[in-house]
Design an enzyme around this catalytic site. Structure first.
Site, PDB file in Angstrom:
ATOM      1  N   TYR A  82       0.812  -1.215   0.000  1.00 49.47           N
ATOM      2  CA  TYR A  82       0.000   0.000   0.000  1.00 49.47           C
ATOM      3  C   TYR A  82       0.849   1.270   0.000  1.00 49.47           C
ATOM      4  O   TYR A  82       0.511   2.250  -0.660  1.00 49.47           O
ATOM      5  CB  TYR A  82      -0.940   0.000   1.217  1.00 49.47           C
ATOM      6  CG  TYR A  82      -1.813   1.221   1.281  1.00 49.47           C
ATOM      7  CD1 TYR A  82      -2.989   1.303   0.543  1.00 49.47           C
ATOM      8  CD2 TYR A  82      -1.443   2.305   2.075  1.00 49.47           C
ATOM      9  CE1 TYR A  82      -3.769   2.430   0.584  1.00 49.47           C
ATOM     10  CE2 TYR A  82      -2.222   3.441   2.125  1.00 49.47           C
ATOM     11  CZ  TYR A  82      -3.393   3.502   1.379  1.00 49.47           C
ATOM     12  OH  TYR A  82      -4.163   4.630   1.418  1.00 49.47           O
ATOM     13  N   ALA A  83       1.950   1.256   0.763  1.00 54.97           N
ATOM     14  CA  ALA A  83       2.742   2.483   0.900  1.00 54.97           C
ATOM     15  C   ALA A  83       4.221   2.224   0.632  1.00 54.97           C
ATOM     16  O   ALA A  83       4.694   1.086   0.685  1.00 54.97           O
ATOM     17  CB  ALA A  83       2.562   3.061   2.293  1.00 54.97           C
ATOM     18  N   LEU A  84       4.929   3.308   0.341  1.00 52.67           N
ATOM     19  CA  LEU A  84       6.367   3.229   0.089  1.00 52.67           C
ATOM     20  C   LEU A  84       7.118   3.731   1.319  1.00 52.67           C
ATOM     21  O   LEU A  84       6.582   4.495   2.109  1.00 52.67           O
ATOM     22  CB  LEU A  84       6.708   4.093  -1.131  1.00 52.67           C
ATOM     23  CG  LEU A  84       6.158   3.580  -2.472  1.00 52.67           C
ATOM     24  CD1 LEU A  84       6.092   4.696  -3.492  1.00 52.67           C
ATOM     25  CD2 LEU A  84       7.017   2.436  -2.985  1.00 52.67           C
ATOM     26  N   SER A 140       8.410   8.088  -1.695  1.00 53.44           N
ATOM     27  CA  SER A 140       7.067   8.375  -2.175  1.00 53.44           C
ATOM     28  C   SER A 140       7.009   9.789  -2.731  1.00 53.44           C
ATOM     29  O   SER A 140       7.585  10.718  -2.173  1.00 53.44           O
ATOM     30  CB  SER A 140       6.068   8.254  -1.029  1.00 53.44           C
ATOM     31  OG  SER A 140       4.837   8.834  -1.395  1.00 53.44           O
ATOM     32  N   HIS A 146       4.590  11.576  -2.526  1.00 56.09           N
ATOM     33  CA  HIS A 146       3.842  12.385  -1.546  1.00 56.09           C
ATOM     34  C   HIS A 146       4.793  13.168  -0.645  1.00 56.09           C
ATOM     35  O   HIS A 146       4.397  14.166  -0.052  1.00 56.09           O
ATOM     36  CB  HIS A 146       2.922  11.502  -0.702  1.00 56.09           C
ATOM     37  CG  HIS A 146       1.740  11.001  -1.464  1.00 56.09           C
ATOM     38  ND1 HIS A 146       0.602  11.766  -1.679  1.00 56.09           N
ATOM     39  CD2 HIS A 146       1.514   9.835  -2.100  1.00 56.09           C
ATOM     40  CE1 HIS A 146      -0.260  11.073  -2.396  1.00 56.09           C
ATOM     41  NE2 HIS A 146       0.271   9.897  -2.670  1.00 56.09           N
ATOM     42  N   ASP A 182      -3.595  12.246  -3.974  1.00 56.70           N
ATOM     43  CA  ASP A 182      -4.527  11.171  -4.279  1.00 56.70           C
ATOM     44  C   ASP A 182      -5.915  11.781  -4.349  1.00 56.70           C
ATOM     45  O   ASP A 182      -6.388  12.375  -3.376  1.00 56.70           O
ATOM     46  CB  ASP A 182      -4.486  10.094  -3.187  1.00 56.70           C
ATOM     47  CG  ASP A 182      -3.165   9.353  -3.170  1.00 56.70           C
ATOM     48  OD1 ASP A 182      -2.450   9.377  -4.197  1.00 56.70           O
ATOM     49  OD2 ASP A 182      -2.835   8.740  -2.135  1.00 56.70           O
ATOM     50  N   GLU A 193      -2.656   3.119 -10.436  1.00 56.30           N
ATOM     51  CA  GLU A 193      -3.281   3.983  -9.420  1.00 56.30           C
ATOM     52  C   GLU A 193      -4.016   5.125 -10.118  1.00 56.30           C
ATOM     53  O   GLU A 193      -3.432   6.173 -10.370  1.00 56.30           O
ATOM     54  CB  GLU A 193      -2.220   4.551  -8.461  1.00 56.30           C
ATOM     55  CG  GLU A 193      -1.590   3.499  -7.564  1.00 56.30           C
ATOM     56  CD  GLU A 193      -0.797   4.114  -6.392  1.00 56.30           C
ATOM     57  OE1 GLU A 193      -0.688   5.355  -6.315  1.00 56.30           O
ATOM     58  OE2 GLU A 193      -0.313   3.335  -5.560  1.00 56.30           O
ATOM     59  N   HIS A 198      -3.790   8.667  -8.226  1.00 57.91           N
ATOM     60  CA  HIS A 198      -2.564   9.393  -7.877  1.00 57.91           C
ATOM     61  C   HIS A 198      -2.126  10.299  -9.031  1.00 57.91           C
ATOM     62  O   HIS A 198      -1.727   9.833 -10.089  1.00 57.91           O
ATOM     63  CB  HIS A 198      -1.452   8.390  -7.549  1.00 57.91           C
ATOM     64  CG  HIS A 198      -0.148   9.034  -7.159  1.00 57.91           C
ATOM     65  ND1 HIS A 198       0.347   9.003  -5.868  1.00 57.91           N
ATOM     66  CD2 HIS A 198       0.764   9.723  -7.888  1.00 57.91           C
ATOM     67  CE1 HIS A 198       1.505   9.648  -5.829  1.00 57.91           C
ATOM     68  NE2 HIS A 198       1.790  10.088  -7.044  1.00 57.91           N
TER      69      HIS A 198
HETATM   70 ZN   LIG Z   1      -0.583   8.569  -4.007  1.00 57.64          ZN
END
Ligand SMILES: [Zn+2]
Length: 283
Positions: free
Chosen positions: A142-144, A149, A151, A158, A201, A204
């Site tokens: 789900y996440a980096l 990321s 982000h 997102d 995604e 994103h």
């Molecule tokens: Zn994202």
């Protein structure tokens, strides 16, 4: 009489065809590999750190974010109501670059005029600590990890729809078709997972600015491919909506000089790898 009849048919036919053809001509993104021309340029020394800053920095598993919060205009959106126009927020904690939020607002405003209006921001800027927590709690699917990321840049967000999943909602479809016109790109498209290393995604989006988003859309490039392309082409001339932009790539080592226009508006961005991109804007 016959000739007049044919002539009349032609005029009527063209009358119907022209309004349909015109937007196509205007929309066209013309990309050519040409050296910088038309303006006066001067040499400029740039620090090595410039490689890691700007709207075009690449962030992936190979090239992490160089420094936390390189964007200085990160704002808490719920505390700045004047920035939240035409879209909702998932919660009060969402932060994002102020200038990117402004660009997002203008984009959703354009979507609204086409009847697409149920946008919300589900996530924006994340500091390294927040990213690390997310990574530990949600896992690698789900996440980096912190620093890896987009982000962590403040340039990615997102986007959700209050009407359902983005891949089915009209908000998602609208973005896929139109985001590039407003300087945004869908960073992880379905057909590029082998290049990005990230699953599809549709929510994103990442700000890169015009004319870069237009070139990427026209050539069906993701950031990895686009930055490689700039590096090999070195100079591009891009015509979009009747305006001409110039893009140049310069490799940067310890002490480097680049060429910037003297009288023309331009911007600089590193690629987070080995060089700097100069974008010269039309008047
Ligand atoms: Zn994202």
């Amino acid at each position: 009489m016959k000739k007049w009849g044919i002539f009349l048919c032609l005029v009527i036919g063209l009358g119907f065809a022209i309004p349909k053809i015109l937007p196509l001509i205007q929309k066209k993104v013309d990309i050519q590999s040409l050296p910088q021309t038309g303006y006066q340029f001067e040499e400029m020394d740039i620090p090595h750190e410039q490689i890691y800053q700007g709207n075009l920095v690449l962030v992936n598993s190979e090239y992490p974010v160089y420094q936390e919060q390189t964007n200085s205009d990160i704002a808490h959106l719920s505390k700045n109501n004047h920035l939240v126009m035409g879209f909702g927020l998932l919660d009060d904690s969402i932060q994002l670059s102020e200038s990117v939020t402004g660009k997002f607002s203008r984009m959703v405003d354009a979507a609204k005029k086409e009847g697409v209006q149920h946008f919300m921001i589900n996530s924006g800027y994340r500091g390294f600590e927040e990213q690390e927590t997310l990574y530990k709690e949600m896992g690698a699917d789900y996440a980096l990890p912190a620093g890896y990321s987009e982000h962590n840049l403040g340039l990615a967000l997102d986007v959700g729809s209050t009407q359902g999943k983005m891949e089915n909602a009209s908000e998602g479809k609208w973005l896929e078709k139109n985001a590039w016109k407003y300087g945004f790109i869908l960073r992880y498209p379905k057909d590029k997972t082998a290049v990005t290393g990230i699953q599809y995604e549709p929510w994103h989006i990442r700000y890169v600015g015009l004319p870069h988003s237009a070139v990427m859309y026209e050539k069906n490039f993701v950031m990895e491919e686009y930055l490689d392309y700039l590096k090999s082409e070195k100079n591009l001339s891009v015509q979009y909506k009747g305006k001409k932009y110039q893009i140049s790539y310069f490799p940067v080592s310890e002490n480097s000089t680049i060429q910037v226009p003297i009288h023309q508006k331009y911007s600089l961005s590193g690629n987070n790898m080995d060089g700097v991109i100069v974008t010269v804007y039309p008047d």
